[in-house]
Design an enzyme around this catalytic site. Structure first.
Site, PDB file in Angstrom:
ATOM      1  CG  ASP A  34      -0.270  -0.295   2.386  1.00  0.00           C
ATOM      2  OD1 ASP A  34       0.974  -0.492   2.505  1.00  0.00           O
ATOM      3  OD2 ASP A  34      -0.844  -0.308   3.361  1.00  0.00           O
ATOM      4  CE  LYS A  37       5.500  -2.110  -4.753  1.00  0.00           C
ATOM      5  NZ  LYS A  37       5.312  -3.002  -5.528  1.00  0.00           N
ATOM      6  N   GLY A 467      15.614 -47.950  -0.111  1.00  0.00           N
ATOM      7  CA  GLY A 467      14.306 -48.223   0.113  1.00  0.00           C
ATOM      8  C   GLY A 467      13.944 -47.853   1.619  1.00  0.00           C
ATOM      9  CB  SER A 541      19.926 -43.171   0.339  1.00  0.00           C
ATOM     10  OG  SER A 541      19.711 -44.469  -0.247  1.00  0.00           O
TER      11      SER A 541
END
Lengths: 635, 314
Positions: A34, A37, A467, A541
């Site tokens: 506000d 710009k 897994g 992993s």
């Protein structure tokens, strides 16, 4: 004549001298939602008579339909482009506007004020020379003013216009203006701006935009427009050391080999010597070629093609440089990083780094601290989240040529790219090369991998089991190792739980720690392959990036990913270690599959259905693949 | 001024050694070189208009003394002005260009024409769809286009490199940030990118550059007595005998020119006597209408360009 260009030549050169000789000023506006710009830019366009009749017609109807000015013309609508944001009343992205006056051409980057602010503002700021910082005269210097100033300073914007807006709402008070100026002055001392010009305005009413305000006779400085038209923003880049990154090797035929690129700093003449930083080889500039003929002098900003007198090796990405002031050439440096992506930064993860025309694999080797952009306080951290700014050490797979960002914006900046989504995820600005990068070189050894493997009579490789917890990775890996051992192979099994008792006992289960966990085990596996061993790695992993990283550490035929594809329900039913139960009860945090993600492999060499196959069957499947790839024969 | 350390030098207007046109030229050349260096199979879309003429000129500059390292693609609807087609042939011959002309023949077989099917459907089938077909047929992974950010509001926020999914859609909410001039050209298999080297040019820049560089353009941009009919508040040129005249319509000779060129029944002419480049530039500087005003396709509905772009229109 259908397209007679000669006709043009005979015309008197009248109309075209108006603006063609002028330079270009790129600027941006900053401020929160506000602060006005968009109104400011809309009004500049409006007052400069740059709103055309058909645009005006659509502006009037749009103002009535979605405007915020009770049916009066809403100037902000001129700059809010995308339909979605017109309707939501927010700006999504950076918008560019173009206008010119009798004196200059302007490109305005308008950046939005919502939560993506840092990212969009940094994007806008990376290409501008000047910023107009909007301050609401009623509110003065706010936290967000400081935040915007910091980002501008970080990106190296040197010229600031402090537009103290909504002066109409403080009765055009000189005292208010002075006190805001004074407050800002004490703050900006810590930032690297060359000059700051404070101007009192009312964007809505047009005071001090183009025309001097009758409401503020006490103000004697320039209007916004007269300031923008005349400010001198170009530092003398031609006086700096010559740099031309080679963008494209130009080889029309065997007798011509040129290096095309844009000169980013300095100047060059035929006969000048230049150096290729990666090899340290020097040569002499023979010609500076352009479409319009050879030029006698190439200067910063020009796109040219350079030929050299010697046949030295130069490829895309090299930075042709002044040999008396060479860029750094190193694979480790410290840089400031602005993180721009929803997924946070993980130190140790491999990203692509693009700097000029050089692309490398890079990782953050140390995240020193992050900066609270509101208070400029330094904070310890393990990751960077979206819109955070951090100071990091980087380590690259190959060295790059670069300068410090503060010396050269073009050769000191880089972006990071995600290797899976291809998204641009961070912006970096180099501070300096790390000294150790200059001093640590690979020690060459006489006994190498092939020699060690030959003595063992085997081919070294990694079998990487991934897994969910309880999928059966360890049992299968254990069985495979037993079989390999009985066949006379030299093996080693790295198991997630076991490694976490030793090498990785300082790591927890946050995403950042998981990334580091895998990085360390991948490095260890790599050393073992180098020692000639067959390495079995049994780790959950969960992230593709780290598995990919491990894969790229060794040679093409030395990595096999084995995905033990056991559905979550099955693993949970088995629950060998009782961990799923604890995770469901909230006693274990960040448990893969429950409250931490598992990214399934896309190109695993072997996939085992862990809900059907026994460990014995799985081992046979794996051995089939090893045979198929001839990894168990010694020839 | 309590804190102004250094007064900016207001007297000096020597902003830079290069004028803004040279700056824009160098930036465009940079974009051409970058995409060619990083993409495997680029193409340049060539629409014969003034922007394409500038684009072609910049491309030749970027790679000189080498030949253009990519072909040109013209998506021809078969309803272009005849002078455009003539011009296309001359330019291709003169510069030795590898020019591919592609027409959506399926559309024509279905009896499509711009007169009865309306600009929206016509554009969709003969331009957007045709472009997709051509890009797929030749498997281009990058296409240069002459779009400028000053043309239209939704273009103002488009990046220099704009990514398209494998179905050629544009997602305005998921654009990559473009920092400095470091372009990320990476795409996945099947995805492609559109590159806009003229992003930061304005219409005036284009004309001034054409003038400065003496770039040939289609003569329709220059005012001349031409046969036109007034229809739906537009001046439509009767370019050939395929344009059926409505009751009461009679072509009259008027001095007109075009600000943008496309299919002739959809391109409105403006009354003008500007028959040289300086006159055109002078006329533009005093103009009170934006250039797309003469185009039927942008007015269909609010945000229409944005919709078209999401569907794959350039």
């Amino acid at each position: 004549m259908p397209y007679d260009s000669h006709k043009i030549q005979h015309e008197p050169e009248t109309a075209c001298t108006t603006s063609a000789e002028l330079g270009l000023l790129r600027f941006m506006t900053c401020g929160s939602v506000d602060d006005g710009k968009s109104t400011f830019i809309g009004r500049l366009l409006w007052d400069s008579k740059l709103v055309l009749d058909d645009q005006l017609t659509s502006l009037e109807s749009e103002s009535k339909r979605v405007g915020t000015q009770q049916g009066d013309i809403d100037y902000a609508l001129l700059v809010d482009g995308l339909q979605a944001e017109r309707e939501q009343g927010i700006t999504i992205d950076v918008a560019y506007r173009f206008f010119s006056t009798g004196k200059r051409k302007f490109v305005v980057a308008d950046t939005p004020g919502h939560e993506q602010y840092t990212r969009n503002m940094a994007t806008g700021a990376s290409t501008v020379d000047l910023a107009v910082l909007m301050i609401d005269a009623r509110k003065g210097v706010l936290t967000q003013t400081k935040r915007h100033s910091f980002i501008l300073s970080l990106l190296g914007v040197k010229h600031i216009v402090l537009a103290i807006n909504k002066m109409d709402l403080v009765d055009y008070s000189e005292e208010q203006f002075d006190s805001i100026q004074f407050e800002y002055a004490s703050f900006r001392a810590s930032l690297e701006f060359e000059n700051v010009e404070a101007i009192p305005i009312s964007a809505l009413h047009g005071d001090n935009l183009l025309n001097r305000s009758a409401n503020m006779p006490w103000y004697e400085g320039p209007t916004i427009m007269s300031y923008l038209e005349t400010v001198n923003i170009k530092q003398d880049v031609t006086a700096r050391p010559f740099r031309m990154p080679v963008q494209w090797v130009n080889r029309p035929h065997l007798d011509f080999r040129g290096f095309s690129g844009t000169i980013v700093s300095g100047a060059v003449l035929p006969g000048d010597s230049v150096v290729v930083p990666s090899s340290g080889k020097t040569s002499t500039v023979e010609r500076i070629v352009t479409f319009d003929g050879d030029v006698e002098r190439g200067v910063a900003g020009q796109a040219v093609t350079v030929t050299l007198t010697d046949e030295i090796d130069v490829s895309r990405g090299e930075v042709l440089s002044d040999p008396r002031a060479r860029p750094d050439f190193a694979d480790q440096f410290e840089a400031k990083l602005i993180w721009m992506h929803e997924e946070p930064l993980f130190p140790g993860r491999h990203y692509l780094l693009k700097m000029g025309f050089q692309t490398r694999t890079a990782q953050v080797s140390a995240l020193k601290y992050k900066v609270n952009i509101n208070t400029l306080e330094h904070l310890a951290t393990k990751t960077l989240e979206l819109n955070e700014v951090g100071i990091c050490n980087f380590s690259l797979d190959h060295p790059v040529s670069f300068d410090a960002y503060q010396d050269n914006r073009e050769t000191g900046s880089f972006i990071l790219i995600d290797r899976y989504t291809n998204g641009t995820i961070a912006a970096g600005m180099i501070d300096f090369a790390l000294r150790r990068a200059h001093n640590i070189h690979w020690q060459s050894v006489d006994i190498h991998k092939a020699a060690r493997a030959k003595l063992k009579g085997q081919k070294p490789f990694i079998l990487w089991f991934t897994g969910l917890s309880g999928a059966g990775k360890s049992s299968i890996a254990n069985l495979v190792e037993k079989k390999l051992h009985s066949l006379g192979h030299h093996t080693y099994l790295l198991d997630g739980d076991n490694v976490r008792h030793g090498l990785n006992r300082d790591l927890g289960f946050t995403d950042a720690d998981r990334v580091e966990n895998i990085r360390r085990v991948a490095e260890t596996a790599k050393l073992m392959v180098d020692a000639g061993l067959i390495v079995l790695v049994s780790f959950i992993s969960p992230f593709r990036s780290e598995r990919q990283m491990a894969r790229t550490m060794v040679e093409d035929n030395e990595f096999l990913e084995v995905f033990i594809d056991t559905p979550l329900e099955v693993c949970e039913r088995r629950d060998v270690k009782g961990l799923y139960k604890k995770a469901r009860a909230g006693e274990v945090k960040n448990f893969t599959g429950i409250d931490s993600p598992y990214e399934r492999p896309e190109h695993a060499e072997v996939i085992i259905d862990g809900s059907k196959d026994t460990a014995e069957q799985a081992a046979l499947t794996i051995f089939d693949e090893l045979d198929r790839k001839r990894l168990l024969s010694s020839d | 001024m309590p804190f102004s350390v250094q007064e900016p030098q207001r007297s000096s207007l020597s902003i830079s050694k290069s004028s803004h046109l040279q700056q824009l030229e160098a930036e465009s050349i940079y974009i051409f070189r970058e995409v060619v260096a990083e993409c495997e199979n680029p193409v340049m879309l060539y629409s014969i208009g003034k922007d394409s003429s500038v684009l072609l000129h910049l491309a030749r500059k970027a790679f000189s003394p080498s030949k253009l390292p990519f072909p040109l693609l013209h998506v021809d609807t078969t309803w272009k002005f005849s002078e455009m087609i003539e011009f296309r042939g001359k330019i291709a011959a003169e510069y030795g260009l590898d020019l591919i002309v592609y027409t959506n023949s399926r559309g024509l077989e279905q009896g499509m024409n711009p007169l009865t099917h309306g600009s929206s459907l016509w554009t969709d089938v003969m331009k957007t769809e045709a472009l997709k077909q051509a890009l797929e047929k030749y498997r281009y992974d990058a296409a240069f286009g002459g779009a400028r950010r000053d043309e239209e509001a939704s273009r103002a926020k488009e990046r220099v490199l704009s990514f398209r999914t494998s179905t050629h859609r544009w997602d305005p909410k998921n654009q990559r940030p473009e920092l400095w001039n470091i372009y990320n050209t990476r795409v996945r298999n099947g995805e492609s990118l559109r590159a806009f080297p003229l992003s930061n040019w304005t219409e005036i820049d284009v004309w001034e550059y054409i003038h400065q560089e003496k770039i040939p353009v289609v003569p329709l941009y220059f005012a001349k007595e031409r046969p036109v009919v007034e229809r739906d508040d537009m001046l439509i040129m009767v370019d050939d005998d395929r344009l059926p005249l409505r009751p009461g319509e009679k072509p009259v000779m008027r001095s007109v020119r075009f600000r943008t060129l496309g299919c002739y029944p959809l391109s409105g002419a403006i009354e003008s006597t500007a028959s040289s480049l300086p006159e055109i530039i002078q006329e533009m500087l005093g103009s009170r209408n934006s250039e797309r005003q003469g185009r039927l396709i942008d007015h269909d509905s609010v945000g229409s360009m944005e919709k078209k772009k999401q569907e794959g229109y350039f």
